[in-house]
Design a protein around this motif. Sequence first.
Motif: not given
Length: 1138
Positions: A756-783
């Motif tokens: 599950i890909i979640v991208l917020t307006p402030d530039g944060s990208l979160v990937e959630v494993d659809a089967r396990s629920g484990i997630h990781q996040s990263k800032w992909v845009s400074p603006s």
Amino acid sequence: MIWYILYPFRGTTEPPKLLPSHPIRRAFQAHGTATARHWLLSILLTIAISVLLCYPALFQTDSPAATGLRNLPKHVWTWTTEIDDDRPADVDVRQVWVHGDYMNAIDRRVLREALTVQDALIGRGFDIGSVGDSSTPGTKFTWGLHSPLMYWNSSWEAIQDDPTPLATINAESGKRSKLNLTLRPSTVFAGKSFVNKKIRAADALVITLFDQTNSTLGAVWDSRSRQLSEELATDWSMFPPNGNVFRSRLYEFRFKPMTLNDDIFLAGSYMLTAAYVIWRMMQLRAVKSWFGLLVTICAKMTVCVIGSFTLCTYLGIDLARIPRPWFPGVVFCFGLGNIFRLINVVLETPPEMPPAQRIGHAIGEVGHLSLAVAGQNLFIIWLCSKIVTPWVADFCVFAAVTLVLDFVYHLTFFVAVLSVDVQRMELQDSLERVDLNQVSKPKTARPERQSWLGGLLKGQVPLSTRFAGTAAILSIIVALNTHYFDNPGHHLSVRGTVDSLLRRKEKREVAASQIWNPPPIYQARTPAEWLRIQDHNTAREMLSFIKPNAHSFVARVYDPLLVVLRDANGRDTSQKLVRTFAESIRHFSKEHAFPAALMVVLLIAVVTLLTNYLLWSGLPDTVEDEEDEEALFTVSTLATPQTLDIARIASCGKGHVVSISLGRSTSIWLYERGRGYSNTLLKTAAMKPKLWPIVACALDDSGSLLAICTDGGLIGTWSFAAARFLHFTNIELRGQAPTLFSFAIIHGIDSDRLSIIVLTPDGSLVEVDARSGIHQSKWVSPSSILSATLYSTSKEDMNLVFVNKSGEVHILPLREEGQWSSEVVAGLDPGPPPGSNPSKIKCVYPVPNLGLIFAIRDEGVEIFDFNTRALVHQIQIGHAKPQTFRVLHSPRRSCPCGAPAVHSLTVAYTEQDTNHMIMQTFTIDDTLSSQICLGKSSDGAACTGVDCAKEAVHCVEPAGVWESTSVLSIVGVRKSSRFPIPSSTASGVDEDYYSSEGSALKLRATNPCEPAAAGLSSSLPTFSSSTLPPASPADFETWEAWTLSTTGEFRTRPLVEDELLDDPVHAGQLEEQLFVASAGPIVKLGKRSVAVGFGNMVKVLTLGKETFDGGTGGDDVLDLGLGAYKWRRGRGGGRKAQ
């Protein structure tokens, strides 16, 4: 002709072309589509009406129409004119009418009294010096008698010995008197009744004395009539009582055979017209059967002529003065122009359209022209009727009735037959023939110069026939009128014509009370009426003995002497025995119902068998049904377990739908092929953990998982198979709604992972494993991020494409081993610093099938290649709402240069200020082999790009909410007018069809490679706002579904299910729709459907037959969108275009 008259006001002589939104065009188009769809019903109804119009004149021998048709002169001009001057008369006409009971004059008692009266008035003749009573045939005529008693040689013994007087009259009706006058029942009886051309009853016996002595014979007649009044039997009465008749009128009887010039004129005109029609029909190569259309034209014209004659007879119009050969010319003048105009437009419509849509589009385009020409011709005919002689004025009435009938039959019978012929066309053969012709043409050969005559013979010279019909009818009227101006009493001149127009036209026929004394008894036929019905044969015979070798004679006609049986039944003038309408119907039912019904049934059977033969394809019915499914435009409503309005909808290619209601519940509709939808309702606000308020949701492409995200960052993953939540995951949203929330497949080294890909307006990208629920996040845009989408390459690599606040486009590959670093597309100019340029990039739209990404600015779109990151093309658009931008294209092809190519490319969006849906379609030309190269143009390449394509712009106003489909069509829902208005374009129209004030308008089309315009941003709002006046809220009451194809075909339908259209529940659903303030949200569902929230319901709108095979687009699912052309409610047998 009318367009030439209006030239000073319009500035052009070309007929106007109405906009698709014009109510007149919409009305004609709705009628044409409905008639073409229900062609069999239209043909059968016109057949029944034709029988009713033609039967009285052809088969009901006792009807006035049949009598008038029999009395039409075959080859002569005849007319009777009342003369006001004191011209000397060639003959005096005196009459005696003997009446018994009403319609019972052929009775021995009446015949005996008539014989007594005849002996008293005529006796053995008149002693006037030189006797010339025609007692000896061949002697010079001075006076003579014409009497019904001559059937029995004026012998009472013969009358007594005759057991059947009626049979004698019918047998001797061709007998000639000593005056060489035929003893026709029309000349010796008044108020006749016929059965199968044989007289069965009469109201009066008519004894006529012809006096050509100019001496004292009249005085002798008057003396004898006075004596008769004194000696009359007590059971008989005479009118006038003293036997003195002084009132008389002068009439001129004219009889003139048609000349050789008349014959040549008519024969030449008919032969040239027939040759022209046959030649034009044979030129129609795209018509299946030109001979069948020719037969249809002849049948239509025949019915119009005979039907018009029947109607004119019952209207009291006397047509017995015009020779028969002139009548068919009227319908030739009117019908041919409308027929060829319609056929030409039908052949110009795209052959891919279904037959009903082609016919409806053609009628909508030329219907107003046919109506204008008909109105023009009616006005000209009325004007001519004020100038010409009274007999030609009667012919003008006939011409006007024929024009109206021809126009009606053109819009019903001919349109229906033409739709049958269009259905018989083999479109695939035509397209292959066109392709072969194009391939066979030498590309370098120089075309030879063609002569004008050769072009004319091939139908390539623009020979205008716009006013041919008007000129032809004027020629006929003038030709007819010249035959009535060849005597000293009439002169055709300009001054006389002007005087006729300026002064009030006198009545052509003086009232009976002014010509004759008011009848003291009720008569089935008055003397004035009796005189008018005398046919041309009688006039010719009278002319032969009154004034041989002449074409006219003047007669002084005296009021008749009436001898009436006292206390006769039906003679009271206060109780006229007029047949009521019910009695007429009863009479027709008794005498003619069976043959008329037999004729209708026979014709219907013949036409049905003929159409079945013509439409026989030899293909199994299942194939026809499968093809016909492509033509559906359906609406279905999912169950409504939710009580409040729907705020969010998600869907997938498997047909599953999820709706989130303001009532804090989530409804899941699972689609199963063959069974339909099943529903599950989740009380997400009452669950633990609590899933509310929900700000995002998504379904995976396989239709197995549902992800729900709350404003606090809680994500719940629901399994459709297990019917439960698999896990819950908390992520950081920081009070923001996700810019992107979607499932994606992340390719790894060992395996792929559904995330599950979640991208917020402030530039944060979160990937959630659809089967396990484990997630990781990263800032992909400074603006800040304005827009984001996922892009899957041909290698199924997933990429994140987003636009930041500066207008830069970034591409971020999503790989399991990747560093998640984005790349800026250098080929796109983001524009000056933020806030200083309103035309910076605001949104991106991916088209993976073509390997392209569309970057949307405020007034334009830039297309860049995803692999090379190179800018390919630029397109000008209006002020678009970025998130509404959609791209539709035909199946992908390969350009010789190696780049992708398409036959058509379409962009659609909602305007920022007007909320109108704008569609811009680009094509090179109308040929199927043409294509637009979507590669980067170079100097040496011979490819044709978007910049050299023709652009067609369409607008839907109001648009409401809408979404694109994978069949080159857009589907939406909008408010419609409370009043039903016909469709404005080639739409499917049924008897319960509704439309709204909005429409689809073709705004403009540009030629290839023309200089770029100033931009649509300045032209579109101005055009739209000037097309329709602003609509007030009170004008909109109900809702409708609409669809617009990339070819510009627009149609609407009620927002209810097909099976409820004829049900009383339909009205209830329409009332419930009044409580829906706005429609939406809307999402694509499968390849041909969309799902839209409508209050607390979900409406599914489908074009054609939806399969829900798991995809929502792609090269393998793109087609020509033939299912987006029409809406029908039932299964039909029509053939779909291939």
